[in-house]
Each structure stands twice: as structure tokens, then as C-alpha cells.
Scaffold this motif. Structure first.
Motif, PDB file in Angstrom:
ATOM      1  N   GLY A  61      42.116  44.978  37.721  1.00 35.42           N
ATOM      2  CA  GLY A  61      42.410  43.552  37.702  1.00 35.42           C
ATOM      3  C   GLY A  61      43.811  43.242  38.206  1.00 35.42           C
ATOM      4  N   SER A  62      44.790  44.007  37.758  1.00 36.15           N
ATOM      5  CA  SER A  62      46.171  43.771  38.190  1.00 36.15           C
ATOM      6  C   SER A  62      46.336  44.000  39.682  1.00 36.15           C
ATOM      7  CB  SER A  62      47.130  44.684  37.422  1.00 36.15           C
ATOM      8  OG  SER A  62      47.164  44.321  36.070  1.00 36.15           O
ATOM      9  N   CYS A  63      45.660  45.010  40.206  1.00 34.67           N
ATOM     10  CA  CYS A  63      45.735  45.292  41.638  1.00 34.67           C
ATOM     11  C   CYS A  63      45.110  44.146  42.436  1.00 34.67           C
ATOM     12  CB  CYS A  63      45.038  46.617  41.943  1.00 34.67           C
ATOM     13  SG  CYS A  63      45.257  47.189  43.642  1.00 34.67           S
ATOM     14  N   MET A  64      43.954  43.671  41.983  1.00 30.32           N
ATOM     15  CA  MET A  64      43.304  42.555  42.669  1.00 30.32           C
ATOM     16  C   MET A  64      44.220  41.335  42.702  1.00 30.32           C
ATOM     17  SD  MET A  64      39.404  42.677  41.303  1.00 30.32           S
ATOM     18  CE  MET A  64      38.190  43.714  42.119  1.00 30.32           C
ATOM     19  N   MET A  65      44.808  41.014  41.557  1.00 27.92           N
ATOM     20  CA  MET A  65      45.666  39.834  41.471  1.00 27.92           C
ATOM     21  C   MET A  65      46.914  39.995  42.337  1.00 27.92           C
ATOM     22  SD  MET A  65      46.854  37.866  37.992  1.00 27.92           S
ATOM     23  CE  MET A  65      45.194  37.710  37.354  1.00 27.92           C
ATOM     24  N   THR A  66      47.484  41.186  42.329  1.00 33.82           N
ATOM     25  CA  THR A  66      48.667  41.449  43.154  1.00 33.82           C
ATOM     26  C   THR A  66      48.350  41.295  44.631  1.00 33.82           C
ATOM     27  OG1 THR A  66      49.573  42.943  41.490  1.00 33.82           O
ATOM     28  CG2 THR A  66      50.413  43.184  43.740  1.00 33.82           C
ATOM     29  N   LEU A  67      47.228  41.846  45.070  1.00 33.50           N
ATOM     30  CA  LEU A  67      46.856  41.740  46.488  1.00 33.50           C
ATOM     31  C   LEU A  67      46.531  40.307  46.876  1.00 33.50           C
ATOM     32  CD1 LEU A  67      46.564  44.036  48.730  1.00 33.50           C
ATOM     33  CD2 LEU A  67      47.078  44.777  46.431  1.00 33.50           C
ATOM     34  N   LEU A 106      40.283  30.798  39.163  1.00 36.83           N
ATOM     35  CA  LEU A 106      41.212  30.108  40.054  1.00 36.83           C
ATOM     36  C   LEU A 106      40.987  28.599  39.983  1.00 36.83           C
ATOM     37  CD1 LEU A 106      40.681  32.620  42.952  1.00 36.83           C
ATOM     38  CD2 LEU A 106      42.864  32.259  41.794  1.00 36.83           C
ATOM     39  N   SER A 107      40.428  28.134  38.878  1.00 36.12           N
ATOM     40  CA  SER A 107      40.030  26.730  38.764  1.00 36.12           C
ATOM     41  C   SER A 107      41.210  25.777  38.575  1.00 36.12           C
ATOM     42  CB  SER A 107      39.030  26.545  37.614  1.00 36.12           C
ATOM     43  OG  SER A 107      39.613  26.906  36.372  1.00 36.12           O
ATOM     44  N   GLY A 108      42.409  26.295  38.385  1.00 37.10           N
ATOM     45  CA  GLY A 108      43.586  25.453  38.222  1.00 37.10           C
ATOM     46  C   GLY A 108      44.160  24.953  39.535  1.00 37.10           C
ATOM     47  N   GLN A 109      43.590  25.402  40.648  1.00 38.69           N
ATOM     48  CA  GLN A 109      44.072  25.008  41.968  1.00 38.69           C
ATOM     49  C   GLN A 109      42.889  24.668  42.860  1.00 38.69           C
ATOM     50  OE1 GLN A 109      46.922  28.752  42.064  1.00 38.69           O
ATOM     51  NE2 GLN A 109      47.142  27.533  43.900  1.00 38.69           N
ATOM     52  N   HIS A 110      43.166  24.028  43.973  1.00 36.62           N
ATOM     53  CA  HIS A 110      42.126  23.721  44.958  1.00 36.62           C
ATOM     54  C   HIS A 110      42.397  24.529  46.220  1.00 36.62           C
ATOM     55  CE1 HIS A 110      40.258  20.495  42.684  1.00 36.62           C
ATOM     56  NE2 HIS A 110      41.479  20.182  42.284  1.00 36.62           N
ATOM     57  N   PHE A 111      41.367  25.188  46.722  1.00 36.59           N
ATOM     58  CA  PHE A 111      41.477  26.019  47.911  1.00 36.59           C
ATOM     59  C   PHE A 111      40.453  25.584  48.939  1.00 36.59           C
ATOM     60  CE2 PHE A 111      42.817  28.775  44.373  1.00 36.59           C
ATOM     61  CZ  PHE A 111      44.067  29.180  44.816  1.00 36.59           C
ATOM     62  N   THR A 112      40.793  25.738  50.212  1.00 42.68           N
ATOM     63  CA  THR A 112      39.815  25.522  51.276  1.00 42.68           C
ATOM     64  C   THR A 112      38.864  26.713  51.292  1.00 42.68           C
ATOM     65  OG1 THR A 112      41.087  26.694  52.971  1.00 42.68           O
ATOM     66  CG2 THR A 112      41.577  24.324  52.668  1.00 42.68           C
ATOM     67  N   ASP A 113      37.757  26.585  51.988  1.00 41.44           N
ATOM     68  CA  ASP A 113      36.816  27.706  52.109  1.00 41.44           C
ATOM     69  C   ASP A 113      37.492  28.907  52.757  1.00 41.44           C
ATOM     70  OD1 ASP A 113      34.806  26.290  50.856  1.00 41.44           O
ATOM     71  OD2 ASP A 113      33.809  25.700  52.725  1.00 41.44           O
ATOM     72  N   GLU A 114      38.339  28.664  53.751  1.00 43.71           N
ATOM     73  CA  GLU A 114      39.051  29.757  54.422  1.00 43.71           C
ATOM     74  C   GLU A 114      40.009  30.464  53.446  1.00 43.71           C
ATOM     75  OE1 GLU A 114      42.261  30.425  58.006  1.00 43.71           O
ATOM     76  OE2 GLU A 114      40.837  28.771  58.205  1.00 43.71           O
ATOM     77  N   GLU A 115      40.711  29.686  52.637  1.00 43.90           N
ATOM     78  CA  GLU A 115      41.617  30.281  51.648  1.00 43.90           C
ATOM     79  C   GLU A 115      40.848  31.093  50.612  1.00 43.90           C
ATOM     80  OE1 GLU A 115      45.248  26.999  51.712  1.00 43.90           O
ATOM     81  OE2 GLU A 115      43.511  26.658  50.404  1.00 43.90           O
ATOM     82  N   LYS A 116      39.711  30.582  50.166  1.00 39.91           N
ATOM     83  CA  LYS A 116      38.862  31.318  49.221  1.00 39.91           C
ATOM     84  C   LYS A 116      38.437  32.656  49.818  1.00 39.91           C
ATOM     85  CE  LYS A 116      36.883  27.216  47.006  1.00 39.91           C
ATOM     86  NZ  LYS A 116      35.651  26.433  46.831  1.00 39.91           N
ATOM     87  N   SER A 117      38.039  32.635  51.075  1.00 37.36           N
ATOM     88  CA  SER A 117      37.617  33.853  51.760  1.00 37.36           C
ATOM     89  C   SER A 117      38.756  34.867  51.825  1.00 37.36           C
ATOM     90  CB  SER A 117      37.124  33.503  53.163  1.00 37.36           C
ATOM     91  OG  SER A 117      36.724  34.664  53.849  1.00 37.36           O
ATOM     92  N   ALA A 123      41.202  40.612  47.090  1.00 37.72           N
ATOM     93  CA  ALA A 123      40.860  41.165  45.779  1.00 37.72           C
ATOM     94  C   ALA A 123      39.874  42.322  45.899  1.00 37.72           C
ATOM     95  CB  ALA A 123      40.284  40.075  44.883  1.00 37.72           C
ATOM     96  N   LEU A 124      38.822  42.127  46.643  1.00 40.57           N
ATOM     97  CA  LEU A 124      37.746  43.122  46.719  1.00 40.57           C
ATOM     98  C   LEU A 124      38.151  44.370  47.493  1.00 40.57           C
ATOM     99  CD1 LEU A 124      34.755  40.683  47.275  1.00 40.57           C
ATOM    100  CD2 LEU A 124      35.446  41.808  45.129  1.00 40.57           C
ATOM    101  N   ASN A 125      39.232  44.287  48.266  1.00 42.06           N
ATOM    102  CA  ASN A 125      39.686  45.432  49.059  1.00 42.06           C
ATOM    103  C   ASN A 125      41.043  45.947  48.617  1.00 42.06           C
ATOM    104  OD1 ASN A 125      37.552  45.856  51.166  1.00 42.06           O
ATOM    105  ND2 ASN A 125      37.901  43.663  51.351  1.00 42.06           N
ATOM    106  N   CYS A 126      41.392  45.714  47.355  1.00 45.03           N
ATOM    107  CA  CYS A 126      42.666  46.240  46.857  1.00 45.03           C
ATOM    108  C   CYS A 126      42.571  47.765  46.734  1.00 45.03           C
ATOM    109  CB  CYS A 126      43.031  45.588  45.523  1.00 45.03           C
ATOM    110  SG  CYS A 126      42.181  46.267  44.086  1.00 45.03           S
ATOM    111  N   PRO A 127      43.705  48.462  46.751  1.00 47.05           N
ATOM    112  CA  PRO A 127      43.683  49.928  46.700  1.00 47.05           C
ATOM    113  C   PRO A 127      42.958  50.518  45.488  1.00 47.05           C
ATOM    114  CG  PRO A 127      45.849  49.168  47.363  1.00 47.05           C
ATOM    115  CD  PRO A 127      45.069  47.946  46.986  1.00 47.05           C
ATOM    116  N   VAL A 128      43.077  49.887  44.330  1.00 44.04           N
ATOM    117  CA  VAL A 128      42.384  50.428  43.154  1.00 44.04           C
ATOM    118  C   VAL A 128      40.876  50.259  43.309  1.00 44.04           C
ATOM    119  CG1 VAL A 128      42.063  50.253  40.645  1.00 44.04           C
ATOM    120  CG2 VAL A 128      44.368  50.128  41.618  1.00 44.04           C
ATOM    121  N   ALA A 129      40.432  49.092  43.756  1.00 41.09           N
ATOM    122  CA  ALA A 129      38.993  48.869  43.958  1.00 41.09           C
ATOM    123  C   ALA A 129      38.413  49.898  44.925  1.00 41.09           C
ATOM    124  CB  ALA A 129      38.739  47.455  44.473  1.00 41.09           C
ATOM    125  N   LEU A 130      39.171  50.218  45.963  1.00 51.81           N
ATOM    126  CA  LEU A 130      38.696  51.178  46.957  1.00 51.81           C
ATOM    127  C   LEU A 130      38.826  52.626  46.497  1.00 51.81           C
ATOM    128  CD1 LEU A 130      40.133  49.494  50.176  1.00 51.81           C
ATOM    129  CD2 LEU A 130      37.811  49.310  49.231  1.00 51.81           C
TER     130      LEU A 130
END
Length: 146
Positions: A61-67, A106-117, A123-130
Motif C-alpha cells: 500500500g505504501s509503495c502504491m501511494m508513493t508511486l 481518492l474521493s476527496g478530490q476530482h480527477f479527469t479520466d486521464e489523471e485517473k488512468s 499504483a498497479l506497477n509500483c516496485p512492490v506490486a511487481l
């Protein structure tokens, strides 16, 4: 071989000591910050601190958030409100982590679709996840403001 071991020892980033009663203390050598681990109550411990497998899930989780923060900084995305709920699921025979479920809020902010992507990719490609073995199922859910 001895020269290699000396070189390896100097490169250590963490020193861990056994404190007894199924408890360890890990020290981050550069900062001096310490983390205590305790065996969980379902595995002969007191459960008074993170277990080593809890730290695996927390590390993911920490790695995802950091990335996500790094990607946000590089892409100029305002990223200030993020929290996660992390659930670790154990399996038996052999005892191991079988699943890690993460809800990224991430519901405390508004993001565009591109930003969400961008955030999701980071997050999904952080070093710990991999680095986690593919037999450990990583279930990740992103929650955004409507």
C-alpha cells in the motif's frame, strides 16, 4: 569471498534484532527509525504490533501511494487526499499470505479520466506490486468522487 561479505554488509539498509518472545526490531540505518514486529495471536504471538506479513501488505500500500505521488508530481496532477484500507488474507499449509485487498480512496478530490488512468497505472506497477509472487492475489479497487 570475505571481501564480498564486507562490501555486502556495508550496503545494508536495515538491521534487525530478535528481542525475544517472537518480537523483532528493525532499524532503518540511515534514519534510525525503528519498527517492532510481533507474531500474530493466531501464530503463537501476542499480536501487539505489526506482524511481518502485515508489513508485506502495508509495504504494498505504501509503495502504491508513493508511486502515485511521484507520478502526480511529474504529470502536474494535484494529489493531496488519499487513504487506503488494506486487508491481508492468510492461507494454511503452508502458512502464507494468499491475498492482499486494497481499497484506494481518492474521493476527496476530482480527477479527469486521464489523471485517473495515470494514478492507477502508477499504483498497479509500483516496485512492490511487481515484486510480490504471482500466487499472491492483489485485488485493488479505486474509489473516486462522483
Amino acid at each position: 569471498m570475505q571481501r564480498f561479505l564486507l562490501y555486502f554488509w556495508r550496503m545494508a539498509t536495515i538491521e534487525t534484532s530478535y528481542l525475544g518472545e517472537l518480537r523483532t526490531e528493525a532499524t532503518h540505518l540511515k534514519s534510525g527509525i525503528r519498527i517492532i514486529t510481533d507474531a500474530p495471536t493466531d501464530n503463537e504471538g501476542k499480536g501487539e504490533a505489526f506482524s511481518p506479513t502485515d508489513l508485506l501488505a502495508a509495504s504494498l500500500g505504501s509503495c502504491m501511494m508513493t508511486l502515485m505521488g511521484i507520478r502526480s508530481r511529474k504529470k502536474g496532477i494535484h494529489f493531496s487526499e488519499c487513504r487506503m484500507d488494506i486487508t491481508k488474507i492468510m492461507a494454511a499449509n503452508p502458512r502464507r499470505v494468499s491475498e492482499i485487498h486494497i481499497v484506494i480512496d481518492l474521493s476527496g478530490q476530482h480527477f479527469t479520466d486521464e489523471e485517473k488512468s495515470e494514478l492507477e497505472d502508477a499504483a498497479l506497477n509500483c516496485p512492490v506490486a511487481l515484486s510480490i509472487h504471482p500466487n499472491i492475489r492483489q485485488q485493488v479497487e479505486f474509489k473516486y468522487a462522483n
